[in-house]
Design a protein around this motif. Structure first.
Motif, PDB file in Angstrom:
ATOM      1  N   GLU A 288       0.844  -1.202   0.000  1.00 43.87           N
ATOM      2  CA  GLU A 288       0.000   0.000   0.000  1.00 43.87           C
ATOM      3  C   GLU A 288       0.883   1.258   0.000  1.00 43.87           C
ATOM      4  O   GLU A 288       0.581   2.249  -0.671  1.00 43.87           O
ATOM      5  CB  GLU A 288      -0.938  -0.020   1.213  1.00 43.87           C
ATOM      6  N   ALA A 289       1.990   1.211   0.749  1.00 38.40           N
ATOM      7  CA  ALA A 289       2.885   2.374   0.796  1.00 38.40           C
ATOM      8  C   ALA A 289       3.351   2.732  -0.616  1.00 38.40           C
ATOM      9  O   ALA A 289       3.342   3.904  -1.008  1.00 38.40           O
ATOM     10  CB  ALA A 289       4.075   2.082   1.708  1.00 38.40           C
ATOM     11  N   LEU A 290       3.713   1.728  -1.392  1.00 39.38           N
ATOM     12  CA  LEU A 290       4.264   2.007  -2.730  1.00 39.38           C
ATOM     13  C   LEU A 290       3.192   2.312  -3.763  1.00 39.38           C
ATOM     14  O   LEU A 290       3.431   3.081  -4.696  1.00 39.38           O
ATOM     15  CB  LEU A 290       5.086   0.804  -3.222  1.00 39.38           C
ATOM     16  N   THR A 291       2.021   1.692  -3.611  1.00 39.05           N
ATOM     17  CA  THR A 291       1.015   1.823  -4.665  1.00 39.05           C
ATOM     18  C   THR A 291      -0.085   2.834  -4.325  1.00 39.05           C
ATOM     19  O   THR A 291      -0.815   3.271  -5.196  1.00 39.05           O
ATOM     20  CB  THR A 291       0.350   0.454  -4.984  1.00 39.05           C
ATOM     21  N   GLY A 292      -0.219   3.178  -3.044  1.00 41.86           N
ATOM     22  CA  GLY A 292      -1.277   4.090  -2.616  1.00 41.86           C
ATOM     23  C   GLY A 292      -0.879   5.548  -2.814  1.00 41.86           C
ATOM     24  O   GLY A 292       0.150   5.842  -3.428  1.00 41.86           O
ATOM     25  N   PRO A 293      -1.707   6.474  -2.281  1.00 44.83           N
ATOM     26  CA  PRO A 293      -1.404   7.900  -2.424  1.00 44.83           C
ATOM     27  C   PRO A 293      -0.050   8.257  -1.807  1.00 44.83           C
ATOM     28  O   PRO A 293       0.314   7.696  -0.771  1.00 44.83           O
ATOM     29  CB  PRO A 293      -2.530   8.582  -1.654  1.00 44.83           C
ATOM     30  N   GLN A 294       0.640   9.185  -2.444  1.00 44.88           N
ATOM     31  CA  GLN A 294       2.002   9.539  -1.995  1.00 44.88           C
ATOM     32  C   GLN A 294       2.048  10.915  -1.328  1.00 44.88           C
ATOM     33  O   GLN A 294       3.135  11.413  -1.020  1.00 44.88           O
ATOM     34  CB  GLN A 294       2.964   9.514  -3.194  1.00 44.88           C
ATOM     35  N   GLU A 295       0.880  11.540  -1.096  1.00 47.57           N
ATOM     36  CA  GLU A 295       0.873  12.910  -0.566  1.00 47.57           C
ATOM     37  C   GLU A 295       1.630  13.030   0.758  1.00 47.57           C
ATOM     38  O   GLU A 295       2.278  14.033   1.031  1.00 47.57           O
ATOM     39  CB  GLU A 295      -0.559  13.433  -0.339  1.00 47.57           C
ATOM     40  N   SER A 296       1.512  11.997   1.591  1.00 47.42           N
ATOM     41  CA  SER A 296       2.130  12.091   2.923  1.00 47.42           C
ATOM     42  C   SER A 296       3.641  12.305   2.812  1.00 47.42           C
ATOM     43  O   SER A 296       4.244  12.976   3.646  1.00 47.42           O
ATOM     44  CB  SER A 296       1.823  10.839   3.734  1.00 47.42           C
ATOM     45  N   VAL A 297       4.245  11.749   1.768  1.00 48.97           N
ATOM     46  CA  VAL A 297       5.696  11.902   1.602  1.00 48.97           C
ATOM     47  C   VAL A 297       6.023  13.377   1.346  1.00 48.97           C
ATOM     48  O   VAL A 297       6.951  13.939   1.938  1.00 48.97           O
ATOM     49  CB  VAL A 297       6.225  11.011   0.441  1.00 48.97           C
TER      50      VAL A 297
END
Ligand code: GLU
Length: 400
Positions: A288-297
């Motif tokens: 999920e970390a790699l494929t989900g939304p990346q906004e948090s990064v």
């Protein structure tokens, strides 16, 4: 009553006896112990995001648990996770990797451990640029190889190809690269990174590239992965990646390696006989970390960037302190030699005084191979950073 020497109580193996305990983990534990005593600790020691793991990642873990994904997985990780890692490198860097080259690990540290112990033999030299993350030389020592350190103070801790070339001998087997670097936060410019890899290639030297801070690079510096190198320069390269920093997942212990099929299959043997596979639930979270939304990064990066700017400026104002602005990671690594006076003779004394008198935790540079510097982690709120700098100022200005 006489106390027996430790060797009589427990005959620790030669390999482990030669290892030093981790000073970064010790700094974290010192902070925890002081907090438990109820002290008002400013913890600038931990190399650990102060952000929580994003909700979508936690949800993926809960779902995996509910669906019964609680069994062993393949040693290299689930096929879905391998695919997610491959797709991430394709999408972000246009780099092609095959499943036989990808392996999920229990943290980035295990990827580095697997890579080193499956390659080096006793007497092989392992090049380690200074300052280094504390774990690098210990793994080399554990594998009975000889760490050979490269001094980089002349280039303000940014490694270059010339320094690497000078350090290579006929016994050199491996180098451990780390950009953005821990503890310096310095970034090797991509063109220089490539020159380093060309030098290594010319001498058949292997490289582990620890890319744990991959995403935490502040403009104008650019995110760079060694995965973008041409295939001939990737043949002797193992990338060690981590979910810990990018997705604030330190406790989940998820990392990965990208290396040739031959190196990967050697690493699989090590992993198969140590941890078997990374935690199945953490693997689902990692997908999920790699494929989900990346906004948090992006949110974390922005926040770290603001803290970095504030901190490096504030440290630069302290008498006797010199701090280069780091381009990446979340550490400042100031030179405190100008603050040493009286009883305070080393950076360890400086760190000790901060701890004892000001309940402020930093990590002494000597553990990273560079005496005279301290590492300050800015993975903590701006408020606490500001309080920490007030306390550092009191120690820096104190006259014995
Ligand atoms: N990498 C972090 C640090 O340098 C976490 C501690 C560790 O694993 O060494 O502080």
């Amino acid at each position: 009553m006489t106390t027996k020497p430790a060797s009589e109580v427990f005959p620790v193996s030669d390999n482990v006896a030669k290892m030093q305990a981790s000073s970064t983990l010790a700094a974290m534990q010192a902070a925890q112990a002081m907090r438990a005593e109820g002290l008002d600790v400013v913890d600038l020691g931990a190399g650990e995001p102060d952000f929580d793991t994003p909700e979508n990642i936690k949800r993926a873990a809960s779902e995996a648990m509910s669906k019964g994904q609680t069994k062993y997985t393949a040693t290299a990780g689930t096929r879905e996770l391998q695919q997610a890692i491959i797709a991430f490198y394709e999408r972000e860097f246009g780099a092609g990797y095959d499943k036989s080259e990808v392996m999920a690990t229990s943290g980035g540290k295990q990827a580095i451990f697997n890579a080193v112990v499956s390659l080096v033999n006793p007497g092989d030299e392992v090049l380690i640029p200074k300052p280094y993350w504390v774990t690098f030389p210990e793994i080399a020592v554990f594998a009975r190889a000889t760490p050979v350190f490269i001094e980089t103070e002349e280039t303000d801790f940014v490694l270059n190809a010339e320094q690497v070339k000078r350090a290579i001998t006929p016994r050199t087997k491996l180098i451990i690269l780390n950009s953005p670097g821990n503890p310096s936060g310095r970034v090797i410019p991509p063109a220089e990174f490539r020159r380093i890899m060309e030098v290594l290639n010319g001498h058949n030297v292997f490289a582990v590239s620890d890319e744990c801070y991959l995403r935490f690079v502040y403009p104008p510096a650019e995110v760079y992965s060694a995965a973008t190198l041409p295939t001939e320069l990737r043949r002797r390269l193992c990338i060690a990646g981590s979910f810990s920093k990018t997705y604030a997942m330190t406790g989940w212990r998820m990392g990965y390696s990208l290396a040739s099929p031959e190196w990967t299959s050697a690493m699989l043997k090590v992993q198969g006989h140590s941890t078997s596979n990374p935690n199945s639930i953490a693997q689902a979270a990692a997908i999920e970390a790699l494929t989900g939304p990346q906004e948090s990064v992006a949110v974390m990066l922005k926040e770290y960037g603001q803290r970095r700017d504030w901190l490096t400026h504030a440290l630069g104002e302290l008498p006797g302190m010199r701090c280069i602005t780091p381009e990446g990671a979340f550490y400042a690594f100031p030179d405190v030699r100008g603050c040493l006076k009286g009883e305070m003779k080393t950076s360890a004394d400086f760190a000790e005084r901060l701890l004892k008198q000001e309940q402020t935790v930093v990590t002494d540079g000597a553990g990273f191979g560079v005496e005279g510097f301290i590492r300050i982690s800015y993975a903590t709120s701006l408020d606490r950073l500001q309080e920490g700098v007030r306390r550092i100022r009191r120690v820096a200005e104190k006259l014995d």
